[in-house]
Scaffold this active site. Structure first.
Site, PDB file in Angstrom:
ATOM      1  N   SER A 161       0.718  -1.167  -0.229  1.00 23.75           N
ATOM      2  CA  SER A 161       0.197  -0.073   0.154  1.00 23.75           C
ATOM      3  C   SER A 161       0.992   1.209   0.129  1.00 23.75           C
ATOM      4  O   SER A 161       0.540   2.260  -0.617  1.00 23.75           O
ATOM      5  CB  SER A 161      -1.111   0.123   1.112  1.00 23.75           C
ATOM      6  OG  SER A 161      -0.170  -0.382   2.437  1.00 23.75           O
ATOM      7  N   HIS A 197      -5.493  -3.663  -1.828  1.00 25.38           N
ATOM      8  CA  HIS A 197      -5.101  -2.645  -3.328  1.00 25.38           C
ATOM      9  C   HIS A 197      -5.242  -3.267  -4.476  1.00 25.38           C
ATOM     10  O   HIS A 197      -4.940  -2.674  -5.114  1.00 25.38           O
ATOM     11  CB  HIS A 197      -4.009  -1.969  -2.852  1.00 25.38           C
ATOM     12  CG  HIS A 197      -3.956  -0.908  -1.752  1.00 25.38           C
ATOM     13  ND1 HIS A 197      -4.440   0.237  -1.873  1.00 25.38           N
ATOM     14  CD2 HIS A 197      -3.446  -1.063  -0.611  1.00 25.38           C
ATOM     15  CE1 HIS A 197      -4.669   1.250  -0.905  1.00 25.38           C
ATOM     16  NE2 HIS A 197      -4.046   0.363   0.152  1.00 25.38           N
ATOM     17  N   LYS A 227     -12.261  -0.136  -0.766  1.00 22.77           N
ATOM     18  CA  LYS A 227     -11.376   0.588  -1.792  1.00 22.77           C
ATOM     19  C   LYS A 227     -11.941   0.691  -3.144  1.00 22.77           C
ATOM     20  O   LYS A 227     -13.137   1.221  -3.166  1.00 22.77           O
ATOM     21  CB  LYS A 227      -9.872   0.051  -1.673  1.00 22.77           C
ATOM     22  CG  LYS A 227      -9.220   0.359  -0.336  1.00 22.77           C
ATOM     23  CD  LYS A 227      -7.832  -0.313  -0.170  1.00 22.77           C
ATOM     24  CE  LYS A 227      -7.503   0.393   1.454  1.00 22.77           C
ATOM     25  NZ  LYS A 227      -6.603  -0.496   2.022  1.00 22.77           N
TER      26      LYS A 227
HETATM   27  C1  LIG Z   1      -6.853  -0.710   3.414  1.00 20.70           C
HETATM   28  C2  LIG Z   1      -5.992  -2.044   3.793  1.00 20.70           C
HETATM   29  C3  LIG Z   1      -6.514  -3.093   4.711  1.00 20.70           C
HETATM   30  C4  LIG Z   1      -7.911  -2.683   5.470  1.00 20.70           C
HETATM   31  O1  LIG Z   1      -9.048  -2.881   4.591  1.00 20.70           O
HETATM   32  P1  LIG Z   1     -10.495  -1.968   5.377  1.00 20.70           P
HETATM   33  O2  LIG Z   1     -11.409  -2.624   4.671  1.00 20.70           O
HETATM   34  O3  LIG Z   1     -10.122  -0.425   5.185  1.00 20.70           O
HETATM   35  O4  LIG Z   1     -10.420  -2.454   6.758  1.00 20.70           O
HETATM   36  C5  LIG Z   1      -5.948  -4.133   4.646  1.00 20.70           C
HETATM   37  N1  LIG Z   1      -4.929  -4.641   3.946  1.00 20.70           N
HETATM   38  C6  LIG Z   1      -4.503  -3.486   3.154  1.00 20.70           C
HETATM   39  C7  LIG Z   1      -2.952  -4.129   2.522  1.00 20.70           C
HETATM   40  C8  LIG Z   1      -4.747  -2.363   3.056  1.00 20.70           C
HETATM   41  O5  LIG Z   1      -4.316  -1.427   2.406  1.00 20.70           O
END
Ligand SMILES: *Cc1c(COP(=O)(O)O)cnc(C)c1O
Length: 400
Positions: free
Chosen positions: A188, A216, A247
């Site tokens: 990320s 992601h 996301k």
């Molecule tokens: C954003 C993210 C999460 C968490 O996801 P949410 O649905 O926002 O709780 C988990 N793993 C990674 C790699 C992320 O970037």
């Protein structure tokens, strides 16, 4: 009594002062109106290079309609955890769709990507004789899940397959009852991709299984956005496939896809699933509609990647260091916390929002801005952003 109260208040004052000194105290930016490629943030209209709205689905008419219809038919909340009475037909339908989308037997939806990672690490690694093997740059939710699991832990340097093999070949790993290799699919902060073909190869050689967190990569990588295992053609060799609905999918939630017995087990034991209430019907319906849109409108992914390449090439041409990015996450390396923050603040004044990401989220000296494009950006939006990056980058002496 006063001592007790003041000891908390003293602690908070000291911590806040320290955070401020290190440039780490949080300031929440407030969005008015929708999360959009060009948004109003803190009252200013800005080109938004900060959200994870990859496919520009947050305002999609079909997703809006699905949410409204679910509210009209089913109300606004589930008022229960999934195993009690918090499972609606809309949750089951979403799980069926996601399993089909991922090409797995089954799927289980959680309240967030964070909780699904915690749940899987904790539920699959249950004893000191298990070994959880993790990339050093994995997401915080994997780190917390690993802490909650009872397993021993081994961390390998980022994407370093020789180091991973060394761990797998160690006496500790050889004597472990169960071994799980866990990695983000797309990282990320740097936007680079896990070497999954090598990871599954090593897993098979040493009798480990693999969990991939595609937060992601969901909607971004692989055919129709099916994720990194599908991108590399190794879906049937990754036993635990995690995705997020927060996301690219545009709503909120997370899921794990895999064999039916994996899902059956987690349904019975995963603590966040059992002890925290389920997502509202509107969210489940929104996510179902999003899966349909990902299948029906593949041009969104193409636009996303065209936009990502346009911005990345533009930044590189200007002389910025964009690190190891291979995806629509493009860092702009700065190397100093206060300079990165200044860069972000000045861009914001110029109408471009790119978040600064600093220590301790990234290592010291790796402070940067992070840009994320959306399929919804126009070339004009991105060219404006590039113009402002050039202007402010020169001001700060980052480029000549
Ligand atoms: C954003 C993210 C999460 C968490 O996801 P949410 O649905 O926002 O709780 C988990 N793993 C990674 C790699 C992320 O970037």
């Amino acid at each position: 009594m006063t001592t007790k109260t003041s000891s908390l208040m003293d602690f908070l004052d000291e911590e806040l002062a320290q955070l401020k000194k290190e440039g780490r105290s949080a300031k929440l930016r407030v969005v008015t109106g929708p999360q959009a490629p060009v948004s109003v943030v803190d009252g200013r209209k800005v080109v938004n290079l900060t959200s994870n709205n990859y496919l520009d689905l947050t305002e999609h008419p079909k997703l809006r309609a699905a949410a409204k219809d679910a509210i009209d038919r089913c109300g606004v909340g589930t008022a229960a955890v999934r195993p009690i009475i918090g499972t609606m037909d809309l949750h089951v339908e979403l799980e069926r769709k996601l399993a089909k989308f991922k090409g797995t037997e089954a799927c289980l939806v959680f309240q967030s990507g964070f909780t699904v990672n915690v749940a899987c690490c904790q539920s699959l690694m249950t004893s000191e004789s298990d070994l959880l093997i993790s990339d050093e740059l994995n997401h915080a939710s994997i780190i917390d899940g690993a802490r909650l699991s009872k397993a021993k832990r081994a961390i390998y340097p980022h994407r370093d397959m020789a180091a991973l093999e060394k761990i797998l070949a160690s006496p500790e790993a050889r004597s472990a009852r169960r071994k799980m290799i866990v990695t983000d699919g797309v990282f990320s902060m740097d936007g680079d991709v896990a070497p999954l073909p090598a990871i599954v190869e090593l897993a098979e050689k040493y009798g480990a299984f693999v969990m991939v967190d595609d937060a992601h990569a969901s909607g971004v990588m692989g055919p129709n956005g099916r994720g990194t295992p599908a991108h590399f053609g190794v879906s049937d060799r990754v036993q635990v496939q995690i995705g997020t609905l927060s996301k690219a999918v545009g709503a909120v939630g997370g899921y794990v896809a895999g064999e039916k017995r994996l899902i059956d087990y987690l349904t019975s034991v995963a603590r966040p699933f059992i002890f925290s209430s389920s997502v509202p019907p509107s969210v489940a319906a929104t996510c179902s509609a999003a899966v349909d849109v990902m299948l029906d409108e593949p041009e969104r992914i193409k636009k996303l990647w065209d936009n990502a390449n346009h911005l990345k090439e533009g930044l590189r041409k200007l002389g910025f260091d964009t690190g190891a990015s291979e995806t629509p996450i493009t860092p702009v390396m700065v190397g100093d916390t206060f300079k990165a923050q200044k860069f972000s603040a000045r861009l914001f004044e110029e109408g471009v929002f790119a978040l600064s990401i600093c220590y301790p989220i990234v290592a010291r000296g790796k402070d940067r801005l992070r840009t994320i494009v959306s399929a919804g950006h126009s070339t004009k939006d991105l060219d404006l952003a590039l113009e402002k990056f050039a202007k402010v980058g020169r001001e700060l002496g980052l480029i000549s």
